[in-house]
Design an enzyme around this catalytic site. Structure first.
Site, mmCIF file in Angstrom:
data_model
loop_
_atom_site.group_PDB
_atom_site.id
_atom_site.type_symbol
_atom_site.label_atom_id
_atom_site.label_comp_id
_atom_site.label_asym_id
_atom_site.label_seq_id
_atom_site.Cartn_x
_atom_site.Cartn_y
_atom_site.Cartn_z
ATOM 1 N N GLN A 246 1.243 -1.704 0.075
ATOM 2 C CA GLN A 246 -0.086 0.094 -0.281
ATOM 3 C C GLN A 246 0.994 1.356 -0.146
ATOM 4 O O GLN A 246 0.734 1.665 -0.561
ATOM 5 C CB GLN A 246 -0.722 0.358 1.101
ATOM 6 C CG GLN A 246 -2.282 0.888 0.779
ATOM 7 C CD GLN A 246 -2.814 0.934 -0.061
ATOM 8 O OE1 GLN A 246 -3.413 -0.757 -0.536
ATOM 9 N NE2 GLN A 246 -3.329 1.598 -1.021
ATOM 10 N N HIS A 249 2.215 2.930 -3.041
ATOM 11 C CA HIS A 249 1.509 4.004 -4.102
ATOM 12 C C HIS A 249 1.963 5.245 -3.920
ATOM 13 O O HIS A 249 2.137 5.590 -5.766
ATOM 14 C CB HIS A 249 0.498 3.520 -3.249
ATOM 15 C CG HIS A 249 -0.559 2.328 -4.597
ATOM 16 N ND1 HIS A 249 -0.927 2.774 -5.733
ATOM 17 C CD2 HIS A 249 -1.562 1.652 -3.313
ATOM 18 C CE1 HIS A 249 -1.557 1.085 -5.977
ATOM 19 N NE2 HIS A 249 -2.118 0.733 -4.264
ATOM 20 N N GLU A 313 -10.663 2.733 2.464
ATOM 21 C CA GLU A 313 -11.120 2.493 0.995
ATOM 22 C C GLU A 313 -10.447 0.314 0.803
ATOM 23 O O GLU A 313 -12.114 -0.013 -0.013
ATOM 24 C CB GLU A 313 -10.107 2.455 -0.295
ATOM 25 C CG GLU A 313 -9.542 2.337 -1.705
ATOM 26 C CD GLU A 313 -8.019 2.843 -2.266
ATOM 27 O OE1 GLU A 313 -8.133 3.550 -3.543
ATOM 28 O OE2 GLU A 313 -7.885 3.373 -1.497
ATOM 29 N N HIS A 314 -9.681 -0.222 1.237
ATOM 30 C CA HIS A 314 -9.585 -1.247 1.457
ATOM 31 C C HIS A 314 -9.705 -2.311 2.753
ATOM 32 O O HIS A 314 -9.082 -1.193 3.797
ATOM 33 C CB HIS A 314 -7.692 -1.467 0.861
ATOM 34 C CG HIS A 314 -7.455 -1.047 -1.001
ATOM 35 N ND1 HIS A 314 -7.355 -0.562 -0.278
ATOM 36 C CD2 HIS A 314 -8.087 -1.680 -1.835
ATOM 37 C CE1 HIS A 314 -6.796 -0.330 -2.049
ATOM 38 N NE2 HIS A 314 -7.661 -0.746 -3.236
ATOM 39 N N ASP A 347 -6.411 -5.500 -6.999
ATOM 40 C CA ASP A 347 -5.184 -4.524 -7.518
ATOM 41 C C ASP A 347 -5.958 -4.493 -9.613
ATOM 42 O O ASP A 347 -5.811 -3.831 -10.259
ATOM 43 C CB ASP A 347 -4.010 -3.574 -7.614
ATOM 44 C CG ASP A 347 -4.779 -2.861 -6.659
ATOM 45 O OD1 ASP A 347 -5.135 -2.294 -6.348
ATOM 46 O OD2 ASP A 347 -3.660 -2.969 -5.331
ATOM 47 N N HIS A 406 -53.549 18.436 -10.423
ATOM 48 C CA HIS A 406 -52.655 16.920 -10.103
ATOM 49 C C HIS A 406 -53.999 16.383 -10.244
ATOM 50 O O HIS A 406 -54.780 15.133 -11.080
ATOM 51 C CB HIS A 406 -53.101 16.869 -9.095
ATOM 52 C CG HIS A 406 -50.763 17.066 -9.834
ATOM 53 N ND1 HIS A 406 -49.905 18.705 -9.771
ATOM 54 C CD2 HIS A 406 -49.450 16.810 -9.430
ATOM 55 C CE1 HIS A 406 -48.886 18.483 -10.142
ATOM 56 N NE2 HIS A 406 -48.476 17.520 -9.917
#
Length: 416
Positions: A246, A249, A313-314, A347, A406
């Site tokens: 991780q 990145h 996120e993960h 990924d 209506h």
């Protein structure tokens, strides 16, 4: 670097601050709005230091790219494409479903694809062919007929090959905020799209947010992150490997280990230090580790509460009974269950999508999927019997709101 972490205010710290770039991005957007292609050429020369002859990526360039890419990588892209397609095919909704919910009242939903979408593929320091697959394949599976990709120049051959494999219908060598502006507003060469998806830096994110009146986006996103819940049965080397994966990145990536075992947290730190000695991209990883660390909790319930507040996120579940924990945890972009399910598989090639919300946005947004590329219309069909059944209710509520026309639109049919 591996240390106890205070996760209070995690989301606020993780959310990228776009305020500092808004002025510059607005200027870029206005230049593209005013000057079209000319602005794209000028901005590319200014930011990428490249003088372009043409914005469009031509078919013969795709053919040439195949000659430059190792055949094993082409085969890997094809295998990944097949798995990603298979998973996203499972998400497809029926184009139309109808059900008679009571006599004379039939309701349903019609689903249709968007007609034209834009995928932003980052470039710069590296090629990201996997992002081409992750953004274009769900659009193709949804039935979108026109899929436009923009990527910074000059256009890596591997990215170009991925565009072809994924089913991209047109590609352009333009990056940054100017690419987002071109896809949202249109230029002489690039026609406007209905929706823009894909990750990018703070300038790309700011442009996406500023142009939502012209093209919808997937979701806000910032630096990547992983949350890990682990107990005493977890392998510290597995967790350390996930943390380093991780961290490589981006310098702003982050990892949080939440565990009931303080000893495990220490052992993970030892493994991180050992692996770091031989890991490439060490400078980036060390920067990311500065905002990473661990939280020791009393029990599993507290672990779930801490992780739910992060909404990562993960999310990796490395515990003795991960399926039971899967039923307890809350929001997360993508969940990796068990010790043999590294995030890296998601990924690239398990089939799930890696374009995911970050910084706690998983509480309100879902990761990219087929549904992002469709619109749904609610359908209703009433027979005279059905209109009679609900007419009194409609007339009463319409009159109560002072909308007599209506009510009359129902009465005129019932009188007939």
């Amino acid at each position: 670097m591996w240390k106890p972490l205070d996760t209070r205010g995690w989301k606020e710290k993780r959310r990228g601050d776009i305020s500092g770039v808004l002025g510059s991005v607005r200027e870029i957007i206005e230049a593209v709005r005013r000057d079209g292609d000319s602005a794209l050429f000028d901005l590319t020369k200014r930011f990428d230091k490249i003088e372009l002859e043409d914005l469009a990526i031509l078919p013969e360039e795709i053919e040439d790219a195949y000659e430059e890419v190792d055949v094993r990588l082409i085969e890997a892209l094809c295998e990944a494409e097949a798995r990603i397609t298979r998973f996203h095919e499972l998400q497809k909704s029926r184009s139309l479903w109808l059900e008679e919910v009571e006599p004379g009242v039939t309701l349903g939903v019609r689903t249709i694809p968007l007609s034209r979408v834009g995928c932003y593929i980052p470039g710069g320091r590296a090629a990201y062919p996997s992002t081409v697959l992750m953004t274009a394949i769900p659009a193709r599976v949804a039935g979108v007929p026109e899929i436009c990709c923009c990527t910074p120049p000059p256009g890596d051959p591997l990215t170009l090959v991925a565009m072809d494999i994924a089913g991209v219908t047109e590609g352009y060598r333009v990056g940054g905020a100017q690419a987002i502006a071109a896809m949202a507003l249109g230029t002489e060469t690039i026609r406007p799209v209905e929706k823009i998806v894909g990750p990018g830096n703070v300038y790309v994110t700011a442009a996406k947010m500023l142009l939502r009146d012209y093209a919808e986006i997937d979701f806000p996103a910032g630096p990547s992150e992983i949350g890990i819940i682990a107990d005493e049965t977890a392998d510290p080397a597995f967790i350390a490997a996930d943390v380093l994966a991780q961290a490589e990145h981006d310098p702003n990536s982050a990892s949080v280990l939440v565990s009931t075992d303080a000893g495990l947290c220490d052992r993970v730190g030892v493994e991180i230090a050992r692996m770091l000695q031989t890991t490439p991209r060490r400078e980036i990883i060390e920067a990311a580790l500065l905002q990473s660390g661990y939280v020791v909790v009393r029990d599993r319930s507290e672990a779930v509460r801490v992780m739910d507040a992060i909404a990562p996120e993960h999310l990796s579940l490395q515990v003795a009974d991960p399926l039971d924990l899967l039923r307890q945890v809350g929001p997360a972009g993508s969940i990796f269950v068990g010790p043999y399910t590294p995030v890296a598989c998601g990924d690239y090639a398990s089939g799930t999508n890696h374009v995911l919300p970050t910084a706690g946005y998983t509480k309100v947004y879902s990761g990219l999927d087929v549904h992002h590329f469709c619109t749904r219309s609610q359908v209703q069909i009433l027979s005279p019997e059905g209109l009679s059944a609900i007419g009194d209710v409609v007339e009463a509520l319409a009159e109560a709101e002072g909308l007599r026309a209506h009510a009359e639109s129902v009465r005129v049919r019932r009188r007939g």
